[in-house]
Design a protein around this motif. Structure first.
Motif, mmCIF file in Angstrom:
data_model
loop_
_atom_site.group_PDB
_atom_site.id
_atom_site.type_symbol
_atom_site.label_atom_id
_atom_site.label_comp_id
_atom_site.label_asym_id
_atom_site.label_seq_id
_atom_site.Cartn_x
_atom_site.Cartn_y
_atom_site.Cartn_z
ATOM 1 N N PRO A 98 -35.156 -25.675 37.739
ATOM 2 C CA PRO A 98 -36.387 -25.006 37.324
ATOM 3 C C PRO A 98 -37.615 -25.670 37.936
ATOM 4 C CG PRO A 98 -35.555 -26.375 35.550
ATOM 5 C CD PRO A 98 -34.508 -26.398 36.631
ATOM 6 N N ASP A 103 -38.411 -26.672 31.288
ATOM 7 C CA ASP A 103 -37.723 -25.391 31.092
ATOM 8 C C ASP A 103 -36.218 -25.482 31.277
ATOM 9 O OD1 ASP A 103 -40.001 -23.847 30.526
ATOM 10 O OD2 ASP A 103 -40.478 -23.662 32.664
ATOM 11 N N PHE A 106 -34.139 -24.013 28.252
ATOM 12 C CA PHE A 106 -34.270 -22.564 28.085
ATOM 13 C C PHE A 106 -33.612 -21.834 29.245
ATOM 14 C CE2 PHE A 106 -36.224 -18.413 28.356
ATOM 15 C CZ PHE A 106 -36.174 -17.986 27.035
ATOM 16 N N TRP A 142 -37.656 -14.325 30.246
ATOM 17 C CA TRP A 142 -38.552 -15.437 30.562
ATOM 18 C C TRP A 142 -39.906 -15.221 29.877
ATOM 19 C CZ3 TRP A 142 -36.429 -19.602 32.296
ATOM 20 C CH2 TRP A 142 -37.208 -20.658 32.765
ATOM 21 N N SER A 145 -44.578 -19.985 28.150
ATOM 22 C CA SER A 145 -44.125 -21.373 28.096
ATOM 23 C C SER A 145 -43.915 -21.866 26.674
ATOM 24 C CB SER A 145 -45.132 -22.272 28.812
ATOM 25 O OG SER A 145 -44.743 -23.631 28.729
ATOM 26 N N ARG A 148 -40.777 -20.367 25.240
ATOM 27 C CA ARG A 148 -39.586 -20.967 25.840
ATOM 28 C C ARG A 148 -39.262 -22.300 25.183
ATOM 29 N NH1 ARG A 148 -42.174 -19.348 30.806
ATOM 30 N NH2 ARG A 148 -42.543 -21.522 31.456
ATOM 31 N N SER A 149 -40.284 -23.118 25.006
ATOM 32 C CA SER A 149 -40.074 -24.431 24.400
ATOM 33 C C SER A 149 -39.628 -24.300 22.948
ATOM 34 C CB SER A 149 -41.374 -25.245 24.477
ATOM 35 O OG SER A 149 -41.197 -26.503 23.871
#
Length: 403
Positions: A98, A103, A106, A142, A145, A148-149
């Motif tokens: 990534p 990331d 994820f 996707w 951010s 995702r976290s």
């Protein structure tokens, strides 16, 4: 909120693997060398076990990555693991790195969620393989951010709990198999209840057998079969598993057209088939099938002084597994061979035939009971694995919101 889909080529970089030459200077170093089987069952978890390793020289002939998701791209496609340490891998895998190491988790979960698409994207006639071009074009969920976290944190917690239960179930399976081995060993050697198998028996496998039993040697009653396939194989490809013995080989399904099986050995019902490099792990058994086995294996006719079912249980007992480990030779722990000469000299108990039949009947019944319990455990494991995969998909796609 449903997560947007983004082509993988916009998420990270791709690295293909490679295998160094067989030169001993390349192998058995400190650098892990990962192949598709090492990724089996990880479903996005950290890679912690590998069969082989490379030296610094070997690393120069392979591919080395850090902070990457490793994906099996052939035989089979779709095993996924994560590494945050330096690791090498073969051409059966691809690495996705990534753009932001944060990331990493994820990304792994996203790839798990599209496993079906990964498998479908494979191409090939001899065997299916997922190319970098096909992989980079696939889309993954996707979100932003922060999501995702947050999603990765949530899935780490939830999957960890499921993994603990799965590990307990694996432990239960091991206990069932271990107890079955204890009963098996006691029965095939005629040991009294409470008479325990000890480490010294690895060198004296006939210690403690009943006085009225005869003794023989392997070479007197087991004759190697030299029958080969030729151009007309008599049956399917067979393998030898540690727990079940001789069974249908499903690991090379779809690839058999590429195999030159003319020199493979034929095995017939009632013959003893043996993987000479895996005897110390239970790699032998009496076949109930007609088929062909690897040319590296051997098949033996059994004399009429033995009940084949008794032979099956006898040589797969823990006492013989320990004995084979003691007489095997070789440098690599998982490639220690028992030679035919040494095997022929192996001492073997010879109970009266009626006792062999009685012992085999009892152990066959016990095996059915253990198999039934193992099947229930396997069903529970399958349900948990299915639930784990569904949870990952729900979270990374945004179907399930997490706080």
């Amino acid at each position: 909120m449903i997560a947007p889909l983004v082509p993988l080529k916009f998420v990270g970089q791709f690295v293909s693997g490679g295998t160094p030459s067989a030169d001993s200077a390349n192998w058995d170093g400190d650098l892990p060398f990962v192949t598709p089987p090492d990724l089996n069952g990880l479903d996005g978890a950290q890679i912690s076990v590998w069969e082989r390793s490379l030296t610094g020289r070997g690393a120069g002939e392979s591919s080395v990555v850090t902070n990457a998701v490793l994906l099996s791209c052939r035989a089979p496609i779709g095993h996924i693991g994560v590494t945050s340490r330096e690791i090498a891998f073969n051409q059966g895998c691809k690495a996705v790195i990534p753009e932001d190491p944060v990331d990493l988790r994820f990304l792994a979960y996203s790839l798990v969620s599209i496993r079906r698409a990964l498998e479908t994207a494979g191409r090939g006639t001899t065997f299916t393989e997922l190319s970098t071009t096909e992989l980079s074009s696939l889309v993954v969920p996707w979100p932003d951010s922060a999501t995702r976290s947050r999603s990765a944190d949530y899935l780490d917690r939830e999957t960890r709990e499921i993994d603990v239960v799965l590990e307990n179930l694996r432990g239960l399976s091991d206990v069932l198999r271990d107890r079955a081995r204890v009963v098996q060993t006691r029965s095939v050697f005629g040991l009294a209840i409470g008479q325990r198998h000890s480490a010294t028996d690895a060198h004296s496998p006939l210690s403690g057998i009943p006085d009225h039993w005869d003794r023989t040697k392997f070479g007197y009653d087991f004759t190697e079969s030299t029958e080969r396939n030729g151009d007309d194989p008599p049956g399917p490809l067979l393998s030898i598993s540690e727990y079940r013995g001789v069974e249908l080989n499903t690991r090379t399904e779809g690839q058999q057209a590429s195999l030159d099986i003319s020199k493979y050995r034929v095995v017939r019902p009632g013959q003893l088939a043996a993987n000479m490099m895996w005897l110390n792990h239970g790699g032998l058994g009496v076949s109930s099938l007609t088929g062909h086995i690897s040319p590296d294996y051997k098949a033996f006719w059994i004399s009429d002084r033995f009940e084949p079912r008794y032979v099956h249980h006898l040589f797969r007992s823990s006492r013989y597994i320990d004995y084979f480990a003691a007489i095997a030779t070789g440098v690599r722990p998982n490639a220690q061979r028992v030679t035919k000469t040494v095997l022929d000299a192996t001492p073997v108990p010879l109970p009266p035939l009626d006792e062999q039949i009685r012992i085999a009947d009892e152990l066959d019944e016990a095996t059915v009971r253990v198999d039934a319990m193992l099947a229930k455990v396997a069903d529970l494991k399958a349900l948990l694995i299915e639930r784990r995969a569904a949870l990952i998909t729900e979270v990374v796609t945004g179907q399930k919101e997490v706080s």
